[in-house]
Design a protein around this motif. Structure first.
Motif, PDB file in Angstrom:
ATOM      1  N   ASN A   1       7.140  -3.970  -3.511  1.00  0.00           N
ATOM      2  CA  ASN A   1       6.703  -4.914  -4.715  1.00  0.00           C
ATOM      3  C   ASN A   1       5.291  -4.422  -5.325  1.00  0.00           C
ATOM      4  O   ASN A   1       4.192  -4.881  -4.870  1.00  0.00           O
ATOM      5  N   VAL A   2       5.687  -3.306  -6.240  1.00  0.00           N
ATOM      6  CA  VAL A   2       4.416  -2.761  -6.424  1.00  0.00           C
ATOM      7  C   VAL A   2       4.043  -3.011  -8.219  1.00  0.00           C
ATOM      8  O   VAL A   2       4.894  -2.935  -9.018  1.00  0.00           O
ATOM      9  N   ASN A   3       2.737  -3.357  -8.435  1.00  0.00           N
ATOM     10  CA  ASN A   3       2.432  -3.235  -9.774  1.00  0.00           C
ATOM     11  C   ASN A   3       2.214  -2.040 -10.406  1.00  0.00           C
ATOM     12  O   ASN A   3       1.388  -1.248 -10.089  1.00  0.00           O
ATOM     13  N   CYS A   4       2.843  -1.555 -11.487  1.00  0.00           N
ATOM     14  CA  CYS A   4       3.026  -0.087 -11.829  1.00  0.00           C
ATOM     15  C   CYS A   4       1.725   0.006 -12.828  1.00  0.00           C
ATOM     16  O   CYS A   4       1.479   1.179 -13.341  1.00  0.00           O
ATOM     17  N   ILE A   5       0.866  -0.990 -13.309  1.00  0.00           N
ATOM     18  CA  ILE A   5       0.089  -1.052 -14.329  1.00  0.00           C
ATOM     19  C   ILE A   5      -1.345  -1.422 -13.492  1.00  0.00           C
ATOM     20  O   ILE A   5      -2.371  -1.427 -14.128  1.00  0.00           O
TER      21      ILE A   5
END
Length: 311
Positions: A135-139
């Motif tokens: 569950n990664v925030n890419c920005i």
């Protein structure tokens, strides 16, 4: 060329311990580092070994070298360091990893990629198992590291499928021990240094977020066990200690062990800081016969003693 091992990031915390362990196994070790976050102090005691070579180089730049194995550890690993120059961090993870894979192709060598539990981001399951996609925030501000490491894993498996490169991917969970950088911003070193100096212990958030802490000797054994495992074992595979502690518990343990009078203070939680972090190591137990043996109390004793000597 037989037995020649390249350790990128070899002057860093984990890299220096790995170089030492490989030398004890009789390997010819090439320690590569650009010394951006690695320290020559970590490896100065190894310079007397005839089969130890230091190579100052940045893996973002191509490299011509004869090697049998590559442990790719090169990359700032603490938020303080990898957020200082996020574009450089991303280049190291992507371009640097591709350069190491090309070096593998040229040498018909095998490569172990030091990936990270950060690929799971702020996980929605606990413990984290290797099949979980994260569950990664890419920005976000951590993305240069989180997404960089995820892209590096992608590259390894694409080279494995397309070019038949022999790969190993390990996902490292929080590791601590001697040779940690005093100013790296990691929670164990932060708390120990603050306690020994009598400064306030800084907890970000409410302190109820959890982490699992693996002592460096256990981690290095797991890393080498993965590299030496059967070729069909590619990973990814979690290497860490499944013991789970809240950050507040860790602070209280360190205060007690150091006898410090420091006070705990609370500050806002950084963006995208994971709430839970604990490895499922079933795969490591089954495929590598590995599990950690050093408990938190024992590991902290050794780590506190180290920081007492350098502060």
């Amino acid at each position: 060329m037989d037995n020649k091992v390249l350790v990128t990031g070899g002057a860093g915390f984990l890299g220096a311990h790995l170089c030492e362990a490989l030398l004890k196994k009789g390997r010819h070790v090439i320690c590569l580092d650009n010394f951006l976050t690695g320290s020559k102090c970590n490896i100065k005691h190894l310079i007397g070994f005839s089969n130890f070579t230091i190579l100052e180089h940045d893996i973002v730049e191509p490299l011509q070298l004869e090697v049998n194995q590559i442990y790719n550890l090169a990359c700032p690993a603490s938020p303080v360091h990898y957020q200082t120059d996020p574009i450089k961090t991303l280049k190291t993870n992507v371009i640097g990893t591709m350069n190491m894979l090309e070096l593998c192709r040229e040498n018909h060598a095998e490569i172990l990629q030091a990936s990270t539990s950060e690929v799971y981001g702020n996980p929605l399951i606990n413990p984290q198992v290797e099949t979980y996609h994260g569950n990664v925030n890419c920005i976000g501000i951590r993305s240069c590291y989180d997404e960089g490491k995820r892209a590096a894993e992608t590259l390894l498996f694409d080279y494995y499928r397309q070019h038949k490169i022999q790969i190993k991917v390990m996902r490292i969970f929080n590791t601590y021990g001697p040779k940690m950088n005093v100013n790296d911003g990691r929670v164990v070193s932060n708390f120990i240094v603050q306690a020994l100096k009598g400064n306030d212990i800084t907890i970000y958030g409410d302190g109820l977020q959890t982490r699992s802490f693996c002592y460096v000797d256990d981690l290095i054994k797991g890393m080498m066990a993965l590299m030496d495992s059967s070729p069909h074992i590619t990973g990814p595979i979690n290497i860490g200690n499944p013991g789970e502690f809240t950050i507040k518990e860790l602070a209280e343990i360190i205060l007690d062990m150091t006898g410090s009078k420091s006070k705990i203070v609370y500050k806002p939680l950084p963006v995208d800081d994971p709430i839970q972090r604990r490895p499922d190591i079933s795969k490591a137990k089954i495929e590598l016969g590995w599990e950690p043996s050093i408990d938190l109390q024992t590991g902290l004793e050794k780590t506190i003693e180290y920081f007492k000597q350098i502060i």
